[in-house]
Design a protein around this motif. Structure first.
Motif, short mmCIF file in Angstrom:
data_model
loop_
_atom_site.label_atom_id
_atom_site.label_comp_id
_atom_site.label_asym_id
_atom_site.label_seq_id
_atom_site.Cartn_x
_atom_site.Cartn_y
_atom_site.Cartn_z
N VAL A 42 0.84 -1.19 0.00
CA VAL A 42 0.00 0.00 0.00
C VAL A 42 0.88 1.25 0.00
CG1 VAL A 42 -1.81 1.25 1.22
CG2 VAL A 42 -1.78 -1.27 1.25
N GLY A 43 0.79 2.00 -1.08
CA GLY A 43 1.59 3.21 -1.22
C GLY A 43 0.76 4.46 -1.00
N PHE A 44 1.34 5.43 -0.31
CA PHE A 44 0.68 6.72 -0.16
C PHE A 44 1.75 7.78 0.03
CE2 PHE A 44 0.94 6.52 4.53
CZ PHE A 44 1.12 5.16 4.70
N VAL A 45 1.33 9.03 0.05
CA VAL A 45 2.29 10.13 0.08
C VAL A 45 2.23 10.81 1.44
CG1 VAL A 45 2.97 12.30 -1.03
CG2 VAL A 45 1.97 10.45 -2.41
N SER A 49 6.57 12.70 0.15
CA SER A 49 7.43 11.54 -0.09
C SER A 49 6.61 10.26 -0.12
CB SER A 49 8.48 11.42 1.01
OG SER A 49 9.32 12.54 1.02
N PRO A 50 7.06 9.29 -0.92
CA PRO A 50 6.33 8.03 -1.01
C PRO A 50 6.60 7.13 0.19
CG PRO A 50 8.29 7.92 -2.38
CD PRO A 50 8.25 9.31 -1.79
N VAL A 51 5.57 6.42 0.64
CA VAL A 51 5.70 5.41 1.69
C VAL A 51 4.96 4.17 1.20
CG1 VAL A 51 5.12 4.79 4.07
CG2 VAL A 51 5.79 7.13 3.54
N VAL A 52 5.57 3.01 1.35
CA VAL A 52 4.92 1.75 0.98
C VAL A 52 4.97 0.82 2.19
CG1 VAL A 52 4.85 -0.21 -0.61
CG2 VAL A 52 5.74 2.00 -1.40
N ILE A 53 3.82 0.29 2.57
CA ILE A 53 3.79 -0.67 3.68
C ILE A 53 3.01 -1.92 3.26
CG2 ILE A 53 4.07 0.96 5.58
CD1 ILE A 53 1.05 0.88 5.98
N PRO A 54 3.46 -3.09 3.77
CA PRO A 54 2.71 -4.32 3.50
C PRO A 54 1.52 -4.41 4.43
CG PRO A 54 4.64 -4.82 4.83
CD PRO A 54 4.66 -3.33 4.59
N SER A 69 -4.32 -0.67 13.37
CA SER A 69 -4.60 -0.07 14.66
C SER A 69 -4.92 1.41 14.49
CB SER A 69 -3.39 -0.22 15.56
OG SER A 69 -3.50 0.63 16.68
N ALA A 71 -4.15 3.51 16.48
CA ALA A 71 -2.99 4.21 17.04
C ALA A 71 -1.88 4.34 16.00
CB ALA A 71 -2.46 3.48 18.27
N ARG A 73 0.23 5.60 13.07
CA ARG A 73 0.44 6.84 12.33
C ARG A 73 -0.02 6.68 10.88
NH1 ARG A 73 6.39 8.51 10.83
NH2 ARG A 73 6.42 6.26 10.74
N GLN A 154 -10.54 -0.07 18.70
CA GLN A 154 -9.09 0.03 18.46
C GLN A 154 -8.70 -0.23 17.01
OE1 GLN A 154 -7.00 -2.60 21.08
NE2 GLN A 154 -7.75 -1.61 22.93
N THR A 155 -9.66 -0.73 16.23
CA THR A 155 -9.35 -1.14 14.87
C THR A 155 -9.92 -0.16 13.86
OG1 THR A 155 -9.50 -3.44 15.63
CG2 THR A 155 -9.44 -3.06 13.24
#
Lengths: 224, 224
Positions: A42-45, A49-54, A69, A71, A73, A154-155
């Motif tokens: 999942v990519g977002f800005v 700057s680009p950030v990609v997280i699984p 979560s 919580a 960021r 929490q979700t």
């Protein structure tokens, strides 16, 4: 996707340009790839700057579900309605050519563009979480203890419409230059599969608890 | 990475915040994850929007190598020196809990931030392409026909320093709430492995061409 034409993208940015013959735009291909894999990239800005997280995900009809979560960021950022690009890729084989240049992979990938929407209604949240849990192992949701109110609070659950989407598929053999075919170099495909091993019971499991049907089916469906 | 302290990130944006105990910052962990996987998920920003594409890669010391066709819109964009986020993830197990909330995965992931640099020197390009080819199967580069001048011109090679990087690892069993341990629900890990099948020779292969040592070693190393 507005229709089922496998050759036409809905928007220009989803048009597959390089190796355009690998582009697929039909619902069936897109859904089958999403259903065969478990991790989305999942990519977002963030601040330009680009950030990609699984992330784990689920699919239900034309919706892609993500969660995390509250919580986190990154999940907070996604919840604010930012644009995302979700990429899912399955590798099926290494393509080993006679020339370095023609080495490749057989793969099936999907790219979805859109804005992830934060789901606030509890019933809808549960619907999304069911899709994510059952994506791991169909039927799992009905076997386990569902989220209580605290866990649900929490979700964060996010929904992304699978509208602006393309798939790309390479599924053929080695393509070498004509003049290289006679070289004394082995060429061919090396198939890759994801296989599941024998389930390892939790140490705290009471001795009389039998393996859940969803887990039995999952392992059987993987051919083990 | 400037040192080998496994607990401290080099920059704030690489600090693992959620499940912070899963964060790893040492070179050995980062490199071992990069070496165990073949596909990187490369994120960058186009006109303010995120784009993520799957790419093959190679690693050589502290450099990550990417490549693509110079005709590719995306590779051209990367060549202009844009910021990227490269994410690599290996899934090792499904974590099946007694509660939906505690379902998870065991995984090893790496995220690298930086600016991919276009390599223009031919020797350096060849160095990068060797890293990418040998990443598929160690030793493959020396077995095959190397790129000629035309192929080298058509290929863009990009280098990314593995400096601003973090890894995240979950490698433990089910964590359920104390009060759920007595539920009559099977819980445990379902191990996942990538396995290689028997290589499939190209149809044009002359009958006397034997399988290359790199392919034999690759398949053997996967335990098949």
């Amino acid at each position: 996707m507005t229709d089922n034409d496998p050759t036409e993208p809905t928007t220009e940015r989803t048009r597959v340009r390089r190796a355009a013959d690998r582009g697929r735009y039909d619902t069936e291909t897109v859904h089958s790839i999403l259903d065969d894999e478990q991790v989305a990239h999942v990519g977002f800005v963030v601040d330009g700057s680009p950030v990609v997280i699984p992330m784990l995900y689920g699919r239900d009809g034309g919706d892609l579900w993500l969660h995390g979560s509250v919580a986190s960021r990154l999940v907070r950022r996604l919840s604010e309605g930012v644009e995302v690009c979700v990429e899912v890729t399955i590798v099926d084989a290494y393509v080993m050519a006679r020339s370095a240049f023609h080495h490749s992979m057989n793969y099936r990938s999907v790219v979805v563009f859109g804005t992830a929407e934060l789901v606030t209604d509890d019933d809808e949240k549960l619907h999304g979480l069911r899709a994510i849990t059952d994506h791991l192992a169909p039927g799992r949701w009905d076997e386990v203890r569902g989220p209580d109110r605290r866990e649900l609070r929490q979700t964060a659950v996010l929904r992304l419409r699978i509208d602006e989407v393309s798939a790309k598929v390479r599924g053929h053999g080695v393509v070498d230059d004509e003049e290289d075919l006679g070289l004394d170099v082995w060429a061919g495909l090396v198939p890759i599969a994801r296989t599941l091993g024998a389930p390892v019971p939790d140490g705290d499991l009471a001795p009389d608890v039998v393996m859940s049907p969803s887990i039995v089916a999952l392992v059987e469906s993987s051919g083990n």
